[in-house]
Design a protein around this motif. Sequence first.
Motif, PDB file in Angstrom:
ATOM      1  N   UNK A 285     -56.488 -24.324  88.104  1.00  0.00           N
ATOM      2  CA  UNK A 285     -56.571 -23.964  86.412  1.00  0.00           C
ATOM      3  C   UNK A 285     -56.763 -22.347  86.106  1.00  0.00           C
ATOM      4  N   UNK A 286     -57.390 -21.720  87.730  1.00  0.00           N
ATOM      5  CA  UNK A 286     -56.637 -20.183  87.903  1.00  0.00           C
ATOM      6  C   UNK A 286     -55.516 -19.494  88.050  1.00  0.00           C
ATOM      7  N   UNK A 287     -54.666 -20.314  89.172  1.00  0.00           N
ATOM      8  CA  UNK A 287     -54.047 -19.750  89.615  1.00  0.00           C
ATOM      9  C   UNK A 287     -52.329 -20.495  88.972  1.00  0.00           C
ATOM     10  N   UNK A 288     -52.828 -21.789  88.032  1.00  0.00           N
ATOM     11  CA  UNK A 288     -51.458 -22.012  87.295  1.00  0.00           C
ATOM     12  C   UNK A 288     -50.484 -21.277  86.269  1.00  0.00           C
ATOM     13  N   UNK A 289     -51.279 -20.284  85.394  1.00  0.00           N
ATOM     14  CA  UNK A 289     -50.686 -19.651  84.150  1.00  0.00           C
ATOM     15  C   UNK A 289     -49.772 -18.546  85.473  1.00  0.00           C
ATOM     16  N   UNK A 290     -49.974 -18.328  86.352  1.00  0.00           N
ATOM     17  CA  UNK A 290     -48.881 -17.004  87.088  1.00  0.00           C
ATOM     18  C   UNK A 290     -47.605 -17.761  86.920  1.00  0.00           C
ATOM     19  N   UNK A 291     -47.330 -18.756  87.290  1.00  0.00           N
ATOM     20  CA  UNK A 291     -45.743 -18.821  87.373  1.00  0.00           C
ATOM     21  C   UNK A 291     -44.882 -19.285  85.646  1.00  0.00           C
ATOM     22  N   UNK A 292     -46.174 -18.933  84.627  1.00  0.00           N
ATOM     23  CA  UNK A 292     -45.692 -19.439  83.443  1.00  0.00           C
ATOM     24  C   UNK A 292     -46.043 -18.152  83.053  1.00  0.00           C
ATOM     25  N   UNK A 293     -46.409 -17.008  83.681  1.00  0.00           N
ATOM     26  CA  UNK A 293     -46.086 -15.557  83.422  1.00  0.00           C
ATOM     27  C   UNK A 293     -45.248 -14.473  83.480  1.00  0.00           C
ATOM     28  N   UNK A 294     -44.762 -15.374  85.012  1.00  0.00           N
ATOM     29  CA  UNK A 294     -43.570 -14.352  85.382  1.00  0.00           C
ATOM     30  C   UNK A 294     -42.206 -15.088  84.291  1.00  0.00           C
ATOM     31  N   UNK A 295     -42.236 -16.456  84.472  1.00  0.00           N
ATOM     32  CA  UNK A 295     -40.986 -16.869  83.203  1.00  0.00           C
ATOM     33  C   UNK A 295     -41.750 -15.641  81.686  1.00  0.00           C
ATOM     34  N   UNK A 296     -41.816 -15.387  81.273  1.00  0.00           N
ATOM     35  CA  UNK A 296     -41.826 -14.281  80.419  1.00  0.00           C
ATOM     36  C   UNK A 296     -41.801 -12.843  80.662  1.00  0.00           C
ATOM     37  N   UNK A 297     -42.285 -12.886  81.816  1.00  0.00           N
ATOM     38  CA  UNK A 297     -41.286 -11.200  82.083  1.00  0.00           C
ATOM     39  C   UNK A 297     -39.664 -11.429  82.462  1.00  0.00           C
ATOM     40  N   UNK A 298     -39.457 -12.547  82.935  1.00  0.00           N
ATOM     41  CA  UNK A 298     -38.223 -12.981  83.190  1.00  0.00           C
ATOM     42  C   UNK A 298     -36.837 -12.861  81.726  1.00  0.00           C
ATOM     43  N   UNK A 299     -37.783 -13.500  80.960  1.00  0.00           N
ATOM     44  CA  UNK A 299     -37.340 -13.882  79.706  1.00  0.00           C
ATOM     45  C   UNK A 299     -37.174 -12.404  78.697  1.00  0.00           C
ATOM     46  N   UNK A 300     -38.244 -11.601  79.080  1.00  0.00           N
ATOM     47  CA  UNK A 300     -37.817 -10.563  78.273  1.00  0.00           C
ATOM     48  C   UNK A 300     -37.084  -9.518  78.770  1.00  0.00           C
ATOM     49  N   UNK A 301     -36.874  -9.724  80.295  1.00  0.00           N
ATOM     50  CA  UNK A 301     -35.450  -8.897  80.549  1.00  0.00           C
ATOM     51  C   UNK A 301     -34.165  -9.063  80.123  1.00  0.00           C
ATOM     52  N   UNK A 302     -34.049 -10.221  79.837  1.00  0.00           N
ATOM     53  CA  UNK A 302     -33.283 -11.528  79.451  1.00  0.00           C
ATOM     54  C   UNK A 302     -32.518 -10.613  78.136  1.00  0.00           C
ATOM     55  N   UNK A 303     -33.633 -10.497  76.790  1.00  0.00           N
ATOM     56  CA  UNK A 303     -33.552  -9.829  76.116  1.00  0.00           C
ATOM     57  C   UNK A 303     -32.925  -8.534  75.544  1.00  0.00           C
ATOM     58  N   UNK A 304     -33.169  -7.511  76.093  1.00  0.00           N
ATOM     59  CA  UNK A 304     -33.659  -6.624  76.101  1.00  0.00           C
ATOM     60  C   UNK A 304     -32.349  -6.268  77.246  1.00  0.00           C
ATOM     61  N   UNK A 305     -31.630  -7.030  77.954  1.00  0.00           N
ATOM     62  CA  UNK A 305     -30.381  -7.426  78.308  1.00  0.00           C
ATOM     63  C   UNK A 305     -29.595  -7.076  76.624  1.00  0.00           C
ATOM     64  N   UNK A 306     -29.213  -8.521  76.379  1.00  0.00           N
ATOM     65  CA  UNK A 306     -29.260  -8.534  75.230  1.00  0.00           C
ATOM     66  C   UNK A 306     -28.875  -6.933  73.861  1.00  0.00           C
ATOM     67  N   UNK A 307     -30.239  -6.619  73.429  1.00  0.00           N
ATOM     68  CA  UNK A 307     -29.934  -5.840  73.017  1.00  0.00           C
ATOM     69  C   UNK A 307     -30.052  -4.674  72.704  1.00  0.00           C
ATOM     70  N   UNK A 308     -30.203  -4.049  74.052  1.00  0.00           N
ATOM     71  CA  UNK A 308     -29.598  -2.912  74.862  1.00  0.00           C
ATOM     72  C   UNK A 308     -30.972  -1.991  75.293  1.00  0.00           C
ATOM     73  N   UNK A 309     -30.297  -1.911  76.394  1.00  0.00           N
ATOM     74  CA  UNK A 309     -30.859  -1.167  77.820  1.00  0.00           C
ATOM     75  C   UNK A 309     -31.627   0.493  77.360  1.00  0.00           C
ATOM     76  N   UNK A 310     -31.612   0.918  76.033  1.00  0.00           N
ATOM     77  CA  UNK A 310     -31.500   1.766  75.772  1.00  0.00           C
ATOM     78  C   UNK A 310     -32.504   2.373  75.608  1.00  0.00           C
ATOM     79  N   UNK A 311     -33.671   0.900  74.368  1.00  0.00           N
ATOM     80  CA  UNK A 311     -34.636   1.312  73.622  1.00  0.00           C
ATOM     81  C   UNK A 311     -35.543   0.355  75.294  1.00  0.00           C
ATOM     82  N   UNK A 312     -35.408   0.760  76.682  1.00  0.00           N
ATOM     83  CA  UNK A 312     -36.720   0.419  77.192  1.00  0.00           C
ATOM     84  C   UNK A 312     -36.348   0.639  78.545  1.00  0.00           C
ATOM     85  N   UNK A 313     -38.199   1.389  78.640  1.00  0.00           N
ATOM     86  CA  UNK A 313     -37.837   2.126  79.656  1.00  0.00           C
ATOM     87  C   UNK A 313     -37.921   1.463  80.671  1.00  0.00           C
TER      88      UNK A 313
END
Length: 301
Positions: free
Chosen positions: A94-122
């Motif tokens: 139960x301690x390690x289980x959410x770690x891969x779930x967090x990785x999915x959120x990172x990837x999804x945010x990256x895809x949203x940045x790709x759609x909305x514009x790189x120039x707004x992201x650091x």
Amino acid sequence: MSDISNSTSGLSAQADDFNPYGYVPTEWVCALFVALFALTTVLHIGQAWYSRLWFLLPTVCVAGLTEIIGWGGRLWSSKNPDLLDPFLMQIVTTIIAPTPLIAANFIILGEMIRRLGHKYSRLSPMWYSILFVSADVISLVVQAVGGAKAATAAKNHTDANAGGRIMLGGIVFQLACISVYMILAVEFIVRYLWDRPIRKMDVSKFESHVLTPKIKMLLAGLAFSSTVIFIRSVYRTIELSDGWTGRIIATQVYFNVLDGGMITLAFYCINIFHPGWLLGHGPWAKQQEKTISEEVSEKSI
């Protein structure tokens, strides 16, 4: 954090003060979470297959399977609270289980940045995946090593403090990464809404740069899932800091609500606000990336 071996001596189902939990896990609660995690995991496997977003299999789906194992261990303990094996099984998973779930959120945010514009992201979408997913993997490894060390020590009736401290270090590192990720995500959203780009870039016709209803829904879902995961990480940090025999870890309602409840909400949130529905299926996204890359290469020649 006191020696866990001391807390596992003289275990009995009737004497909660001497079992490794400090209480007897409630059977129906454990069964409910096993069922909830089983249902969301089956849904995620089906959604990943249908949308062909294969990154969801080693992230969200693996996280769900790990949660099932963890809550299965707690269900086992509800019938045999004096056994050490199910306690160790559930506390590590139960301690390690959410770690891969967090990785999915990172990837999804990256895809949203790709759609909305790189120039707004650091960071570019690629660097979001590289940096944050790598940090997530490091956190997972640290937590797993600490959990294995603590479990081995407990079984051998030796000091489990070292393993517990390693697990705590992994959780703290993960909490720090989530905090940085959320700060950068908020900055990106604010800059996009106010049209305050960090840098000037050529606008590709394949990037929408429009906050469509589906993108808004995914933003809301991503914000909610990230928030509940953050709450859970804060709780586990405090819990481990208090020790395996402390008052926090020995209070069942804290764990049920702040760990099981928060992670369940995160899983079902992604089921509802699924990137396959809101961003498109895998082949389309892959083709978009290829086309954008080819255009950029042509412009640079």
